[in-house]
Design a protein around this motif. Structure first.
Motif, PDB file in Angstrom:
ATOM      1  N   MET A   1      13.420  -3.118  -1.346  1.00  0.00           N
ATOM      2  CA  MET A   1      14.091  -1.908  -1.837  1.00  0.00           C
ATOM      3  C   MET A   1      13.155  -0.722  -1.632  1.00  0.00           C
ATOM      4  N   LYS A   2      13.691   0.386  -1.192  1.00  0.00           N
ATOM      5  CA  LYS A   2      12.907   1.602  -0.989  1.00  0.00           C
ATOM      6  C   LYS A   2      12.865   2.384  -2.298  1.00  0.00           C
ATOM      7  N   VAL A   3      11.659   2.577  -2.831  1.00  0.00           N
ATOM      8  CA  VAL A   3      11.497   3.117  -4.178  1.00  0.00           C
ATOM      9  C   VAL A   3      10.645   4.385  -4.154  1.00  0.00           C
ATOM     10  N   LEU A   4      11.113   5.411  -4.853  1.00  0.00           N
ATOM     11  CA  LEU A   4      10.328   6.629  -5.048  1.00  0.00           C
ATOM     12  C   LEU A   4       9.704   6.565  -6.431  1.00  0.00           C
ATOM     13  N   ALA A   5       8.377   6.537  -6.505  1.00  0.00           N
ATOM     14  CA  ALA A   5       7.668   6.430  -7.776  1.00  0.00           C
ATOM     15  C   ALA A   5       7.266   7.816  -8.256  1.00  0.00           C
ATOM     16  N   ALA A   6       7.782   8.213  -9.420  1.00  0.00           N
ATOM     17  CA  ALA A   6       7.417   9.500 -10.009  1.00  0.00           C
ATOM     18  C   ALA A   6       6.047   9.355 -10.648  1.00  0.00           C
ATOM     19  N   MET A   7       5.053  10.071 -10.118  1.00  0.00           N
ATOM     20  CA  MET A   7       3.659   9.934 -10.552  1.00  0.00           C
ATOM     21  C   MET A   7       3.259  11.150 -11.376  1.00  0.00           C
ATOM     22  N   SER A   8       3.156  10.974 -12.679  1.00  0.00           N
ATOM     23  CA  SER A   8       2.813  12.090 -13.562  1.00  0.00           C
ATOM     24  C   SER A   8       1.323  12.389 -13.565  1.00  0.00           C
ATOM     25  N   GLY A   9       0.528  11.414 -13.131  1.00  0.00           N
ATOM     26  CA  GLY A   9      -0.917  11.544 -13.245  1.00  0.00           C
ATOM     27  C   GLY A   9      -1.457  10.777 -14.429  1.00  0.00           C
ATOM     28  N   GLY A  10      -0.577  10.076 -15.143  1.00  0.00           N
ATOM     29  CA  GLY A  10      -0.979   9.283 -16.299  1.00  0.00           C
ATOM     30  C   GLY A  10      -1.054   7.803 -15.974  1.00  0.00           C
ATOM     31  N   VAL A  11      -1.494   7.031 -16.959  1.00  0.00           N
ATOM     32  CA  VAL A  11      -1.704   5.600 -16.741  1.00  0.00           C
ATOM     33  C   VAL A  11      -0.384   4.841 -16.606  1.00  0.00           C
ATOM     34  N   ASP A  12       0.647   5.230 -17.365  1.00  0.00           N
ATOM     35  CA  ASP A  12       1.905   4.493 -17.329  1.00  0.00           C
ATOM     36  C   ASP A  12       2.566   4.545 -15.953  1.00  0.00           C
ATOM     37  N   SER A  13       2.662   5.735 -15.380  1.00  0.00           N
ATOM     38  CA  SER A  13       3.313   5.857 -14.076  1.00  0.00           C
ATOM     39  C   SER A  13       2.489   5.180 -12.987  1.00  0.00           C
ATOM     40  N   ALA A  14       1.169   5.195 -13.122  1.00  0.00           N
ATOM     41  CA  ALA A  14       0.310   4.555 -12.123  1.00  0.00           C
ATOM     42  C   ALA A  14       0.509   3.037 -12.125  1.00  0.00           C
ATOM     43  N   VAL A  15       0.534   2.434 -13.305  1.00  0.00           N
ATOM     44  CA  VAL A  15       0.733   0.984 -13.397  1.00  0.00           C
ATOM     45  C   VAL A  15       2.159   0.613 -12.992  1.00  0.00           C
ATOM     46  N   ALA A  16       3.136   1.438 -13.352  1.00  0.00           N
ATOM     47  CA  ALA A  16       4.515   1.175 -12.944  1.00  0.00           C
ATOM     48  C   ALA A  16       4.629   1.146 -11.424  1.00  0.00           C
ATOM     49  N   ALA A  17       3.990   2.103 -10.753  1.00  0.00           N
ATOM     50  CA  ALA A  17       4.016   2.136  -9.291  1.00  0.00           C
ATOM     51  C   ALA A  17       3.319   0.906  -8.712  1.00  0.00           C
ATOM     52  N   ALA A  18       2.204   0.507  -9.323  1.00  0.00           N
ATOM     53  CA  ALA A  18       1.474  -0.671  -8.854  1.00  0.00           C
ATOM     54  C   ALA A  18       2.334  -1.926  -8.952  1.00  0.00           C
ATOM     55  N   ARG A  19       3.065  -2.057 -10.034  1.00  0.00           N
ATOM     56  CA  ARG A  19       3.931  -3.227 -10.208  1.00  0.00           C
ATOM     57  C   ARG A  19       5.087  -3.200  -9.215  1.00  0.00           C
TER      58      ARG A  19
END
Length: 378
Positions: A1-19
């Motif tokens: 699936m092609k996914v756009l990860a919204a990166m706020s610069g915080g830890v939650d969005s970073a780990v979400a993108a990693a997963r």
């Protein structure tokens, strides 16, 4: 699936993108520039969308080996979130800008562009879950960690938007585990403080910020019976349930504190009274939306059982609700909590649940206090 990860610069969005990467998705990171004049650095946990946040988002994407882009949504953020915030306060209502940002920016403007570019979903670090319902349609649910659950501020999502959401942190039991995972992955944001308060008011002085944008004029502070008790500096600077800053100058007859019961911007009046007059037993919500398939009984106009939450991380109470037409013909929700509530203000969002499922939300237009609504002598 092609996914756009919204990166706020915080830890939650970073780990979400990693997963999302670990799950085998084709992930691209994007940071939203929401301010034309961002501060260089955050002040601890205050503020967001700064140059520092953009740099942290870029570093996370570098570490994960995914493309990174910055999209300028500052004009739309100003119009749909900041200007709306000012207009709501000017009208005597108490808005939730985080909820409005999710509605208008992260899951409307961002998702709209993502779909146009061929992405299948938007991934964020929100603590919420998307699960299939009994009819196969996707539903929005609470996250596993009640303390971090953010389903309330996502209650504005429509069924179509929910179908394109990816929340990889949904089943994580605690924020501590997210930070530990970030550290193990070598993400520099592992111990970065969470942002709090309103992002575009980083010093936390909402009244001072509003005073620069709303023309405030002195007016009367009155009791429930209309007796003038004092003078305020501007009705729009007050909110229902407020106790401090009234400066009435003389105590109530019973010696107990007074609270703001109502803000009337049309005649620039603030109504105050005892704590018990804050009790609300009926709520009218306008502009309702469903975060999945509407309940059959609601579509038929019948009352349905649910749970109500009217502020982020606030108490969840049993209630019943029904969908009806207002005087203008537009749909609205009538909500009756099983027990009286306090601190309900027009402008807040009433989010309805059934168990962990988010049914949907409506903007509170009116909240009735049974004692104030009762005729004299009743």
């Amino acid at each position: 699936m092609k996914v756009l990860a919204a990166m706020s610069g915080g830890v939650d969005s970073a780990v979400a993108a990693a997963r999302a990467v670990d799950a085998g998705h084709d992930v691209v990171g994007v940071h939203l520039a929401l301010s034309r004049m961002p501060g260089l650095l955050r002040t601890g946990s205050r503020g967001c969308c700064t140059i520092e946040d953009a740099q942290d988002a870029w570093r996370a994407c570098e570490r994960l080996g995914i493309p990174f882009y910055t999209w300028d949504f500052s004009e739309r953020f100003q119009e749909d979130v900041v200007d709306d915030f000012v207009a709501e306060y000017a009208a005597g209502r108490t808005p939730n800008p985080c909820l409005r940002c999710n509605e208008k920016i992260k899951f409307a403007a961002l998702l709209e562009r993502a779909l146009e570019l061929g992405f299948d979903a938007v991934c964020t670090g929100h603590y919420a879950a998307v699960r299939p319902g009994a009819d196969g349609a996707l539903e929005l649910h609470r996250a596993a960690d009640d303390a971090k659950d953010q389903s309330y501020v996502l209650g504005v999502l429509t069924a179509d938007q929910v179908a394109h959401c990816l929340f990889p942190l949904a089943d994580t039991p605690s924020k501590a585990l997210v930070r530990a995972e970030a550290a193990e992955r070598g993400l520099t944001v592992a111990q970065k403080p969470d942002s709090h308060d309103i992002c575009f008011i980083p010093d936390g002085d909402t009244r001072g910020w509003l005073a620069e944008r709303i023309e405030l004029e002195p007016g009367p502070i009155v009791g429930p019976d209309g007796e003038r008790l004092g003078t305020h500096a501007g009705a729009q600077a007050y909110t229902v349930g407020q106790r401090k800053g009234l400066a009435i100058g003389r105590p109530a007859a019973d010696g107990r504190p007074r609270f703001v019961l109502e803000v009337r911007p049309k005649d620039n009046t603030v109504v105050v009274g005892g704590r018990d007059l804050l009790d609300v037993d009926r709520i009218t919500g306008i502009r309702p939306t469903w975060a999945g398939s509407p309940l059959p009984e609601a579509a038929a106009g019948h009352w349905f059982d649910c749970e109500l939450q009217f502020r982020a991380h606030g108490e969840i109470v049993p209630a019943r609700a029904r969908q009806a037409a207002g005087d203008d013909g537009a749909p609205r929700w009538e909500i009756e909590p099983a027990a009286a509530l306090r601190g309900v203000a027009p402008g807040q969002s009433a989010v309805l649940y059934r168990g962990t499922r988010v049914l949907g939300q409506a903007t509170i237009d009116a909240a009735r206090n049974a004692r104030l609504a009762a005729p004299a002598g009743a």
